[in-house]
Scaffold this active site. Structure first.
Site, short mmCIF file in Angstrom:
data_model
loop_
_atom_site.label_atom_id
_atom_site.label_comp_id
_atom_site.label_asym_id
_atom_site.label_seq_id
_atom_site.Cartn_x
_atom_site.Cartn_y
_atom_site.Cartn_z
N GLU A 142 0.84 -1.20 0.00
CA GLU A 142 0.00 0.00 0.00
C GLU A 142 0.87 1.24 0.00
O GLU A 142 1.68 1.44 0.91
CB GLU A 142 -0.91 0.02 1.23
CG GLU A 142 -2.00 -1.03 1.22
CD GLU A 142 -2.93 -0.90 2.42
OE1 GLU A 142 -3.99 -1.52 2.39
OE2 GLU A 142 -2.59 -0.18 3.39
N CYS A 143 0.71 2.08 -1.00
CA CYS A 143 1.33 3.40 -1.06
C CYS A 143 2.86 3.31 -0.97
O CYS A 143 3.52 3.09 -1.97
CB CYS A 143 0.75 4.31 0.02
SG CYS A 143 0.98 6.07 -0.31
N ALA A 144 3.43 3.44 0.22
CA ALA A 144 4.87 3.31 0.35
C ALA A 144 5.36 1.96 -0.14
O ALA A 144 6.43 1.84 -0.74
CB ALA A 144 5.29 3.51 1.81
N SER B 5 -0.88 -0.83 -4.62
CA SER B 5 -1.86 0.24 -4.83
C SER B 5 -1.54 1.42 -3.94
O SER B 5 -0.90 1.27 -2.89
CB SER B 5 -3.26 -0.29 -4.52
OG SER B 5 -4.20 0.75 -4.44
#
Length: 524
Positions: free
Chosen positions: A378-380, A480
Site C-alpha cells: 500500500e502506497c509506500a 496500490s
C-alpha cells in the site's frame, strides 16, 4: 478501576478543536502520558485515517494507538472497535480530527452532514468532548467560540475547554474571565512552549519511529506540560461522567469467523473451492514441516514503513498466520520461512538511498514474488516494489518508476476490485483512503495506473475508482496507493492467508521428487 470485559465502555473523553492546528495532538498525547504516569491504564484512539498521531499515542500509553474511522470501517463498528481497544483500560482518550464537526466533504444519502467527524464519533459512543482552543491571537472572543461549539449540536456534550498557546498570566486571566459565564469548566491553560513542539513535514508530523528516542522525550515533555497545566482530577471526573454504554466489542477472531471465505479457483486445483483446498491442506497434504507449520506472514516495519492499522496484524493472526516483522532498512533477509509479505505505508522517500543500498533484501523480495507468494503493498509499499524511487533503485517487481511531486493526493475513495487478488475477489467493493505526494511516472506505465511487472500473466489494474483504473495486480502481487482498514474489509485476512498457504503448497509440490524416487544425490 473499570471492568469493561463484557463491552461496557470505560470512562472516556474526546479531545477536539474548532479547526486543525489548534493543538489537539499536544493535549491528547500529553493527557495520555500524564494519566499513564499516574498509574492509569489509558486506551488511545484517533478519529479518522491518521497513522502518525497514534504512533505518539502508543508511546504515551504503552498500548497500540487505534483508529476510529466511520468511512473505512462503517459507523456500526465504531463502538465495537472502541470497546475492543479499551478492554481492560481505566480510561479511553480519543483524539478528534480536523474541526469538531468536520467530516467527509460530501456525505452519502442518509448520512449525517458531519459523517465521520469527531462529533459523529462522540455521538456514536456517548463520549464527552473537551475543546482545545488556540488562543494565541484571541481575547474575550474565545467565549463566543466556545459557546457556539457547545450549542451547535445539543447531542454533543461539550464538557470542558483547554486554552492553548496562551502568552502570559494576564492573557490567561482574560480568557478565564471570558469563559466564566459559560458554565463550561476551563480544564487547563497551556502556555506557548517551543520545547513541546513535534517536527512536521509534507504529510504531517514526523512519525515516532523515525525520531526515537527524541519522540519518547517529546512525549515525556508533553505529559509534564499537561500535568502542570491541566486539572487532571477534573479531567477524570468528566471522563467518568460519560454514561454507561454496553457495546459488544469487535474481536479479530469473531470477524474472521463471521466473514465468508470467497470460493476462488487455485492454480492446479481448478474446480475446487478455497474451503476445499484449505481442508486438504489442513489434513496434512504436502511435504515436510513447512506444510504443517502456520503460514508465516512478514509485515514491513521500521522507520520507512510506519503506516499500518494494528487490527490488520490481529486479523492475520486470527486467520491462523504467524506474523513477523521485517525492517527493509536494516534486515538483509526476510524472516526464515516467509510465505507472504505485507508492505504498508510510510515515508520511503525519506529513506530511498538506504532502501536502495539494502540489495540483499530487495533480491529476496523479488524471489518471494517469483515463487508466487502473495505480496500486498500500500502506497509506500508500491514505491518499494517499483523499479525506482526518485532515481534510487527499488525492488523492480513493478516495471515503473516513481517520484516525489508537488501535489498532495488526499481523500477517501470508493473502489471495486478489478480482478481476483490476494485481498479481495473481483467485484468486491471497498472504501479506502489515499494520501501521498508521490506519483507513478506516466511514461513508464502500460496504462493509466497499471504497470508491467516481472512476474505472472499480463498486468491488470488492482481497483476501479470511478472511471479511473488504480494500482497493479500481476500474479499474487497487489500494489496500490489505496490504504484499506481490514476491519472494514471482511475476509481480507483469510483470503491473504489462504493465498499464502496455497502458494507454499504449490512450491512444495513443485520441489518434491517424482513418486518412487528420492531427492537428487540419493538412490532409487
Amino acid at each position: 478501576m473499570v471492568n469493561n470485559a463484557h463491552g461496557t465502555l470505560p470512562p472516556r473523553l474526546m479531545i477536539a478543536a474548532p479547526a486543525s492546528g489548534a493543538g489537539k495532538t499536544t493535549v491528547a498525547t500529553g493527557l495520555m502520558a500524564a494519566l499513564t504516569a499516574r498509574g492509569l491504564r489509558v486506551s488511545p484512539h484517533k478519529v479518522g485515517p491518521d497513522y502518525i498521531d497514534p504512533s505518539y499515542h502508543a508511546l504515551a500509553t504503552g498500548r497500540p494507538g487505534r483508529n476510529l474511522d466511520a468511512v473505512l470501517c462503517g459507523e456500526h463498528r465504531i463502538g465495537p472497535l472502541l470497546a475492543y481497544g479499551a478492554r481492560g483500560a481505566d480510561i479511553a482518550i480519543v483524539e478528534g480530527v480536523m474541526g469538531l464537526f468536520d467530516g467527509v466533504s460530501v456525505p452519502e444519502p442518509g448520512q449525517p452532514v458531519d459523517f465521520a467527524s469527531a462529533a459523529h464519533v462522540a455521538r456514536l459512543t456517548a463520549t464527552p468532548v473537551v475543546l482545545v482552543v488556540d488562543a494565541s491571537a484571541a481575547g474575550r472572543s474565545v467565549a463566543a467560540t466556545v459557546h457556539g461549539f457547545a450549542t451547535w449540536d445539543p447531542r454533543v456534550y461539550l464538557a470542558g475547554v483547554v486554552f492553548n498557546q496562551v502568552g502570559s498570566a494576564g492573557h490567561e486571566r482574560l480568557l478565564r474571565d471570558a469563559a466564566a459565564d459559560l458554565r463550561i469548566p476551563v480544564l487547563g491553560v497551556l502556555r506557548r512552549d517551543a520545547g513541546a513542539a513535534v517536527p512536521s513535514r509534507h504529510l504531517g508530523l514526523v512519525p515516532a519511529a523515525e525520531r526515537a528516542p527524541a519522540a519518547a522525550e517529546a512525549v515525556r515533555v508533553l505529559g509534564a506540560l499537561v500535568a502542570a497545566s491541566c486539572d487532571l482530577d477534573a479531567v477524570l471526573a468528566l471522563a467518568r461522567s460519560a454514561p454507561p454504554l454496553d457495546v459488544r466489542p469487535w474481536t479479530p477472531s469473531e470477524a474472521v469467523a463471521e466473514a465468508t471465505s470467497p470460493a476462488v479457483p487455485v492454480a492446479g486445483n481448478e474446480g475446487r473451492t478455497e474451503a476445499a483446498v484449505e481442508a486438504r491442506m489442513g489434513a496434512g497434504i504436502g511435504s515436510g514441516s513447512a506444510a504443517r507449520r502456520p503460514v508465516r506472514i512478514a509485515v514491513a516495519g521500521g522507520p520507512a514503513f510506519t503506516f499500518g492499522y494494528v487490527e490488520q496484524v490481529e486479523l492475520l493472526r486470527a486467520a491462523g498466520a504467524e506474523v513477523v516483522t521485517v525492517d527493509p532498512l536494516r534486515d538483509e533477509a526476510l524472516p526464515e520461512g516467509t510465505d507472504g509479505l505485507v508492505i504498508g505505508g510510510g515515508f520511503p522517500e525519506e529513506h530511498a538511498a538506504a532502501l536502495a543500498a539494502n540489495v540483499p533484501l530487495r533480491a529476496e523480495v523479488v524471489a518471494l514474488a517469483h515463487r508466487g507468494a502473495p505480496i500486498v503493498a500500500e502506497c509506500a509499499g508500491l514505491l518499494y516494489l517499483a523499479r525506482s524511487l526518485d532515481g534510487h533503485p527499488m525492488c523492480g517487481i513493478l516495471d515503473t518508476d516513481t517520484a516525489m511531486g508537488p501535489r498532495l493526493t488526499l481523500g477517501y475513495r470508493r473502489a471495486v476490485a478489478a480482478c481476483d487478488n490476494p485481498v479481495a475477489a473481483a467485484g468486491t467493493a471497498v472504501t479506502a483512503h489515499e494520501f501521498h505526494h508521490t506519483s507513478v511516472l506516466a511514461d513508464a506505465t502500460t496504462g493509466p495506473a497499471a504497470a508491467a511487472a516481472l512476474i505472472g500473466d499480463a498486468p491488470q489494474a488492482a481497483w476501479q475508482v470511478g472511471d479511473r483504473a488504480e494500482g497493479f495486480v500481476r500474479g499474487n502481487v497487489h500494489a496500490s496507493y489505496l490504504h484499506l482498514h481490514w476491519a472494514g474489509v471482511p475476509g481480507a485476512a483469510q483470503r491473504f492467508v489462504a493465498t499464502a498457504r496455497r502458494a507454499r503448497s504449490a512450491g512444495a509440490a513443485a520441489s518434491s521428487p517424482p513418486a518412487g524416487r528420492v531427492a537428487a544425490g540419493g538412490e532409487e
